[in-house]
Design an enzyme around this catalytic site. Sequence first.
Site, short mmCIF file in Angstrom:
data_model
loop_
_atom_site.label_atom_id
_atom_site.label_comp_id
_atom_site.label_asym_id
_atom_site.label_seq_id
_atom_site.Cartn_x
_atom_site.Cartn_y
_atom_site.Cartn_z
N TYR A 210 0.83 -1.22 0.00
CA TYR A 210 0.00 0.00 0.00
C TYR A 210 0.86 1.26 0.00
CZ TYR A 210 -4.07 -2.86 0.03
OH TYR A 210 -5.02 -3.78 -0.36
N ARG B 142 1.45 1.87 -3.58
CA ARG B 142 0.26 2.38 -4.27
C ARG B 142 0.02 3.83 -3.92
NH1 ARG B 142 -4.68 -1.35 -4.01
NH2 ARG B 142 -5.28 0.07 -5.68
N GLN C 160 -15.64 1.62 -5.67
CA GLN C 160 -14.84 0.50 -5.17
C GLN C 160 -13.38 0.92 -5.07
OE1 GLN C 160 -15.96 -3.49 -7.03
NE2 GLN C 160 -16.95 -2.04 -8.40
N ASN C 161 -13.06 2.08 -5.63
CA ASN C 161 -11.67 2.51 -5.70
C ASN C 161 -11.23 3.10 -4.36
OD1 ASN C 161 -11.88 1.76 -8.35
ND2 ASN C 161 -12.25 3.84 -9.11
N VAL C 162 -9.97 2.90 -4.06
CA VAL C 162 -9.44 3.43 -2.79
C VAL C 162 -8.68 4.73 -3.03
CG1 VAL C 162 -9.38 1.15 -1.71
CG2 VAL C 162 -7.37 1.94 -2.99
N ASP C 163 -8.57 5.11 -4.33
CA ASP C 163 -7.88 6.39 -4.60
C ASP C 163 -8.81 7.56 -4.25
OD1 ASP C 163 -8.58 5.57 -7.96
OD2 ASP C 163 -9.47 7.31 -6.97
N HIS D 225 -14.45 0.05 -0.46
CA HIS D 225 -13.30 -0.81 -0.14
C HIS D 225 -12.20 -0.06 0.59
CE1 HIS D 225 -14.67 -3.60 -3.64
NE2 HIS D 225 -15.43 -3.70 -2.58
N GLY E 166 -16.61 1.34 -15.38
CA GLY E 166 -15.27 0.78 -15.20
C GLY E 166 -15.14 -0.25 -14.11
N THR E 167 -16.06 -1.22 -14.09
CA THR E 167 -15.93 -2.32 -13.14
C THR E 167 -16.30 -3.63 -13.84
OG1 THR E 167 -16.70 -3.29 -11.05
CG2 THR E 167 -18.26 -1.90 -12.25
N1 APR Z 1 -12.43 3.32 -18.79
C1 APR Z 1 -13.44 2.60 -18.21
N2 APR Z 1 -13.33 1.29 -17.87
C2 APR Z 1 -12.15 0.69 -18.13
C3 APR Z 1 -11.06 1.36 -18.72
C4 APR Z 1 -11.23 2.73 -19.05
N3 APR Z 1 -10.25 3.44 -19.64
N4 APR Z 1 -10.02 0.47 -18.84
C5 APR Z 1 -10.47 -0.71 -18.33
N5 APR Z 1 -11.75 -0.58 -17.92
C6 APR Z 1 -12.64 -1.59 -17.30
C7 APR Z 1 -12.30 -3.02 -17.63
O1 APR Z 1 -12.91 -3.39 -18.87
C8 APR Z 1 -12.94 -3.76 -16.46
O2 APR Z 1 -14.31 -4.05 -16.71
O3 APR Z 1 -12.49 -1.49 -15.90
C9 APR Z 1 -12.86 -2.74 -15.33
C10 APR Z 1 -11.80 -3.10 -14.31
O4 APR Z 1 -12.22 -4.28 -13.66
P1 APR Z 1 -11.37 -4.77 -12.38
O5 APR Z 1 -9.91 -4.67 -12.71
O6 APR Z 1 -11.95 -6.08 -11.96
O7 APR Z 1 -11.68 -3.65 -11.28
P2 APR Z 1 -12.93 -3.60 -10.32
O8 APR Z 1 -14.16 -4.14 -10.97
O9 APR Z 1 -12.99 -2.24 -9.76
O10 APR Z 1 -12.47 -4.61 -9.13
C11 APR Z 1 -13.34 -4.68 -8.03
O11 APR Z 1 -11.76 -6.07 -6.89
O12 APR Z 1 -9.60 -6.48 -6.41
C12 APR Z 1 -10.76 -5.98 -5.88
O13 APR Z 1 -11.01 -4.41 -4.19
C13 APR Z 1 -10.59 -4.55 -5.50
O14 APR Z 1 -12.16 -2.75 -5.78
C14 APR Z 1 -11.54 -3.83 -6.45
C15 APR Z 1 -12.55 -4.91 -6.79
#
Ligand code: APR
Length: 236
Positions: free
Chosen positions: A57, A60, A90-93, A108, A176-177
């Site tokens: 961390y 990060r 869900q982002n910690v930033d 998170h 973006g998840t």
């Molecule tokens: N703009 C929007 N979305 C994007 C971009 C972008 N430029 N680039 C990638 N993505 C999308 C990907 O297609 C994917 O669907 O962002 C998503 C990222 O997914 P993950 O990496 O799984 O992230 P997230 O869904 O936030 O993860 C959830 O998992 O590891 C734990 O606690 C951590 O909060 C996190 C949780």
Amino acid sequence: MENKKPRLVISTGAGMSAESGISTFRDAGGLWENHDVMEVASADGFARNPALVHQFYNARRHDLLKANPNQGHIALKDLEKYFDVYIITQNVDDLHERAGSSKVLHLHGELMKVRAIEDPDKIYTLDEEHLDTTPDSTDSEGNHLRPHIVFFQEAVPNIERAIEWANMADIFVVIGTSLVVYPAASLLHFVRPGVPVFYIDPNPAAVDSNVKVIRKGASEGVAELTDILLKNLQTR
Ligand code: APR
């Protein structure tokens, strides 16, 4: 009496910060590929090797210091002109906060914060000169400090509030998840029937047919969403 602004509730994941240079978790070359997630972001991993988790961390936080809010973050703040905007992330930033969004709920945890293990209500914000912690870091009362992050295997304290926010949305947006981590991924199911749902993601997960998918990155996607929402406002 000014008519109330419609409630726009937005749920963001790592993709929201991708264009700020912060790697996502599950995209090719994502964060976890350089680290075993159960070693650096789980309760068991923290118990087993707290020094590694502190180092993860710390790194990060240094990355975050070099990152800035992207056009997507800024466009979400700008939507506050027309909507009562609630952001669940869900982002910690802290990029939503740095972009100026006024209501941000972290599911998170928060990377720039640490808390006392012996007294979890004691939460401290780290400043840029003191980003690094170790297992021996303590507060003024001798409490040991840990990242203020929700590790895997730990409860998500803000989920009830997030569900309330989803349930009161007039418009719900997911950005973006990958929708694989629960309970965050379940928020979609708490949106009232008939409320429009949008999903901005260049590589979207499978969602119900009633969800309007904008297959774009956050910056372009939020710009397109803004056009759609403002047109709808005019025809209200
Ligand atoms: N703009 C929007 N979305 C994007 C971009 C972008 N430029 N680039 C990638 N993505 C999308 C990907 O297609 C994917 O669907 O962002 C998503 C990222 O997914 P993950 O990496 O799984 O992230 P997230 O869904 O936030 O993860 C959830 O998992 O590891 C734990 O606690 C951590 O909060 C996190 C949780």
